[in-house]
Design a protein around this motif. Structure first.
Motif, PDB file in Angstrom:
ATOM      1  N   ARG A  19      17.286  -0.464  39.652  1.00  0.00           N
ATOM      2  CA  ARG A  19      17.777  -0.056  38.332  1.00  0.00           C
ATOM      3  C   ARG A  19      18.476  -1.201  37.604  1.00  0.00           C
ATOM      4  O   ARG A  19      18.312  -1.364  36.396  1.00  0.00           O
ATOM      5  N   ALA A  20      19.228  -2.031  38.327  1.00  0.00           N
ATOM      6  CA  ALA A  20      19.932  -3.149  37.672  1.00  0.00           C
ATOM      7  C   ALA A  20      18.948  -4.081  36.979  1.00  0.00           C
ATOM      8  O   ALA A  20      19.238  -4.613  35.901  1.00  0.00           O
ATOM      9  N   ALA A  21      17.773  -4.285  37.563  1.00  0.00           N
ATOM     10  CA  ALA A  21      16.769  -5.166  36.957  1.00  0.00           C
ATOM     11  C   ALA A  21      16.197  -4.549  35.683  1.00  0.00           C
ATOM     12  O   ALA A  21      15.962  -5.255  34.688  1.00  0.00           O
ATOM     13  N   ILE A  22      15.984  -3.251  35.685  1.00  0.00           N
ATOM     14  CA  ILE A  22      15.449  -2.579  34.487  1.00  0.00           C
ATOM     15  C   ILE A  22      16.520  -2.555  33.400  1.00  0.00           C
ATOM     16  O   ILE A  22      16.234  -2.795  32.218  1.00  0.00           O
ATOM     17  N   TRP A  23      17.769  -2.293  33.779  1.00  0.00           N
ATOM     18  CA  TRP A  23      18.866  -2.349  32.803  1.00  0.00           C
ATOM     19  C   TRP A  23      18.921  -3.732  32.157  1.00  0.00           C
ATOM     20  O   TRP A  23      19.016  -3.857  30.935  1.00  0.00           O
ATOM     21  N   HIS A  24      18.840  -4.757  32.976  1.00  0.00           N
ATOM     22  CA  HIS A  24      18.871  -6.143  32.492  1.00  0.00           C
ATOM     23  C   HIS A  24      17.703  -6.388  31.519  1.00  0.00           C
ATOM     24  O   HIS A  24      17.877  -7.051  30.484  1.00  0.00           O
ATOM     25  N   ALA A  25      16.534  -5.855  31.835  1.00  0.00           N
ATOM     26  CA  ALA A  25      15.362  -6.024  30.961  1.00  0.00           C
ATOM     27  C   ALA A  25      15.605  -5.422  29.575  1.00  0.00           C
ATOM     28  O   ALA A  25      15.108  -5.931  28.573  1.00  0.00           O
ATOM     29  N   THR A 105      16.804   6.586  29.802  1.00  0.00           N
ATOM     30  CA  THR A 105      17.557   6.999  30.979  1.00  0.00           C
ATOM     31  C   THR A 105      16.933   6.345  32.203  1.00  0.00           C
ATOM     32  O   THR A 105      15.711   6.400  32.384  1.00  0.00           O
ATOM     33  N   LEU A 106      17.771   5.712  33.015  1.00  0.00           N
ATOM     34  CA  LEU A 106      17.305   5.015  34.209  1.00  0.00           C
ATOM     35  C   LEU A 106      17.866   5.698  35.445  1.00  0.00           C
ATOM     36  O   LEU A 106      19.084   5.780  35.619  1.00  0.00           O
ATOM     37  N   GLU A 107      16.971   6.181  36.303  1.00  0.00           N
ATOM     38  CA  GLU A 107      17.370   6.859  37.528  1.00  0.00           C
ATOM     39  C   GLU A 107      17.130   5.939  38.714  1.00  0.00           C
ATOM     40  O   GLU A 107      16.019   5.427  38.900  1.00  0.00           O
ATOM     41  N   ASP A 108      18.161   5.744  39.504  1.00  0.00           N
ATOM     42  CA  ASP A 108      18.106   4.875  40.675  1.00  0.00           C
ATOM     43  C   ASP A 108      17.314   5.548  41.791  1.00  0.00           C
ATOM     44  O   ASP A 108      17.692   6.612  42.262  1.00  0.00           O
ATOM     45  N   LEU A 109      16.207   4.909  42.188  1.00  0.00           N
ATOM     46  CA  LEU A 109      15.402   5.397  43.305  1.00  0.00           C
ATOM     47  C   LEU A 109      15.420   4.366  44.439  1.00  0.00           C
ATOM     48  O   LEU A 109      14.438   4.176  45.142  1.00  0.00           O
ATOM     49  N   GLY A 110      16.531   3.671  44.576  1.00  0.00           N
ATOM     50  CA  GLY A 110      16.628   2.618  45.586  1.00  0.00           C
ATOM     51  C   GLY A 110      16.029   1.336  45.043  1.00  0.00           C
ATOM     52  O   GLY A 110      16.545   0.771  44.094  1.00  0.00           O
ATOM     53  N   GLU A 111      14.943   0.892  45.633  1.00  0.00           N
ATOM     54  CA  GLU A 111      14.271  -0.321  45.151  1.00  0.00           C
ATOM     55  C   GLU A 111      13.323  -0.024  43.993  1.00  0.00           C
ATOM     56  O   GLU A 111      12.605  -0.907  43.532  1.00  0.00           O
ATOM     57  N   ARG A 112      13.303   1.219  43.551  1.00  0.00           N
ATOM     58  CA  ARG A 112      12.478   1.620  42.411  1.00  0.00           C
ATOM     59  C   ARG A 112      13.374   2.295  41.380  1.00  0.00           C
ATOM     60  O   ARG A 112      14.492   2.704  41.683  1.00  0.00           O
ATOM     61  N   THR A 113      12.849   2.433  40.164  1.00  0.00           N
ATOM     62  CA  THR A 113      13.614   3.049  39.081  1.00  0.00           C
ATOM     63  C   THR A 113      12.701   3.961  38.276  1.00  0.00           C
ATOM     64  O   THR A 113      11.600   3.560  37.886  1.00  0.00           O
ATOM     65  N   ARG A 114      13.178   5.178  38.034  1.00  0.00           N
ATOM     66  CA  ARG A 114      12.470   6.080  37.112  1.00  0.00           C
ATOM     67  C   ARG A 114      13.109   5.908  35.745  1.00  0.00           C
ATOM     68  O   ARG A 114      14.316   6.084  35.573  1.00  0.00           O
ATOM     69  N   MET A 115      12.281   5.525  34.776  1.00  0.00           N
ATOM     70  CA  MET A 115      12.744   5.392  33.400  1.00  0.00           C
ATOM     71  C   MET A 115      12.141   6.528  32.579  1.00  0.00           C
ATOM     72  O   MET A 115      10.934   6.746  32.603  1.00  0.00           O
ATOM     73  N   VAL A 116      13.006   7.234  31.870  1.00  0.00           N
ATOM     74  CA  VAL A 116      12.557   8.231  30.904  1.00  0.00           C
ATOM     75  C   VAL A 116      12.906   7.682  29.526  1.00  0.00           C
ATOM     76  O   VAL A 116      14.073   7.451  29.212  1.00  0.00           O
ATOM     77  N   LEU A 142       6.176  -5.070  30.581  1.00  0.00           N
ATOM     78  CA  LEU A 142       7.387  -5.128  31.397  1.00  0.00           C
ATOM     79  C   LEU A 142       7.042  -5.090  32.883  1.00  0.00           C
ATOM     80  O   LEU A 142       7.582  -5.875  33.666  1.00  0.00           O
ATOM     81  N   THR A 143       6.141  -4.223  33.270  1.00  0.00           N
ATOM     82  CA  THR A 143       5.746  -4.117  34.681  1.00  0.00           C
ATOM     83  C   THR A 143       5.267  -5.462  35.207  1.00  0.00           C
ATOM     84  O   THR A 143       5.650  -5.885  36.296  1.00  0.00           O
ATOM     85  N   ARG A 144       4.442  -6.154  34.436  1.00  0.00           N
ATOM     86  CA  ARG A 144       3.930  -7.458  34.866  1.00  0.00           C
ATOM     87  C   ARG A 144       5.020  -8.532  34.834  1.00  0.00           C
ATOM     88  O   ARG A 144       4.974  -9.488  35.594  1.00  0.00           O
ATOM     89  N   HIS A 145       6.001  -8.367  33.989  1.00  0.00           N
ATOM     90  CA  HIS A 145       7.076  -9.352  33.841  1.00  0.00           C
ATOM     91  C   HIS A 145       8.105  -9.272  34.982  1.00  0.00           C
ATOM     92  O   HIS A 145       8.724 -10.270  35.329  1.00  0.00           O
ATOM     93  N   LEU A 146       8.280  -8.083  35.548  1.00  0.00           N
ATOM     94  CA  LEU A 146       9.307  -7.910  36.580  1.00  0.00           C
ATOM     95  C   LEU A 146       9.001  -8.784  37.796  1.00  0.00           C
ATOM     96  O   LEU A 146       7.843  -8.960  38.161  1.00  0.00           O
ATOM     97  N   PRO A 147      10.066  -9.327  38.431  1.00  0.00           N
ATOM     98  CA  PRO A 147       9.837 -10.185  39.612  1.00  0.00           C
ATOM     99  C   PRO A 147       9.236  -9.419  40.774  1.00  0.00           C
ATOM    100  O   PRO A 147       9.331  -8.237  40.880  1.00  0.00           O
TER     101      PRO A 147
END
Length: 147
Positions: A19-25, A105-116, A142-147
């Motif tokens: 989630r922190a990475a998606i928030w940063h994005a 809205t970003l939901e923390d799924l551990g190493e994954r994130t659900r974005m609504v 965004l998906t392709r941009h993420l590390p």
């Protein structure tokens, strides 16, 4: 009322990133420039300004392959790090009263994130070749941009 008559739409995505990475994005101007546009369009870094706080504003300009420019901006209404952003979405300089409102809205799924991603004030649906497809394509970028 049919779905196309509704002035709202929602896109839900699960990203293989914390989630922190998606928030940063969503909140870092360098990151935003990398993906705040659909496929085939660019957002120059020097066009991106983000003041991510309630009452702060943002702006950016997308440029299509033919040189067409699409300035966009708005005001942050709610910022709850790292889980929720609410902001208006319009042309810079347009009145914010009555502008469409985006809620992320970003939901923390551990190493994954659900974005609504939810928009009120403008309609959209898959295959509209407009706002829904544009945002959906941006989320592919965004998906392709993420590390």
């Amino acid at each position: 009322m049919s779905e196309t008559d509704q002035k709202t739409f929602t896109i839900t995505r699960i990203f293989d990133a914390p989630r922190a990475a998606i928030w940063h994005a969503w909140t870092d101007p360098d990151e935003a420039a990398a993906w705040w546009h659909p496929e085939g369009v660019v957002t120059p870094r020097d066009s991106v300004e983000l003041d991510v706080r309630p009452g702060g504003s943002y702006r950016y300009t997308m440029i299509d392959p033919k040189g067409g420019k699409y300035p966009t901006g708005g005001v942050y209404r709610e910022v709850v790090e790292p889980e929720r952003l609410v902001f208006t979405w319009a042309d810079p300089g347009d009145p914010q009263d009555g502008a469409p409102v985006v809620t992320v809205t970003l939901e923390d799924l551990g190493e994954r994130t659900r974005m609504v991603f939810h928009v009120d004030g403008v309609g959209g649906q898959p295959g509209d070749e407009s706002v829904y497809d544009g945002w959906d394509s941006a989320f592919d970028v965004l998906t392709r941009h993420l590390p």
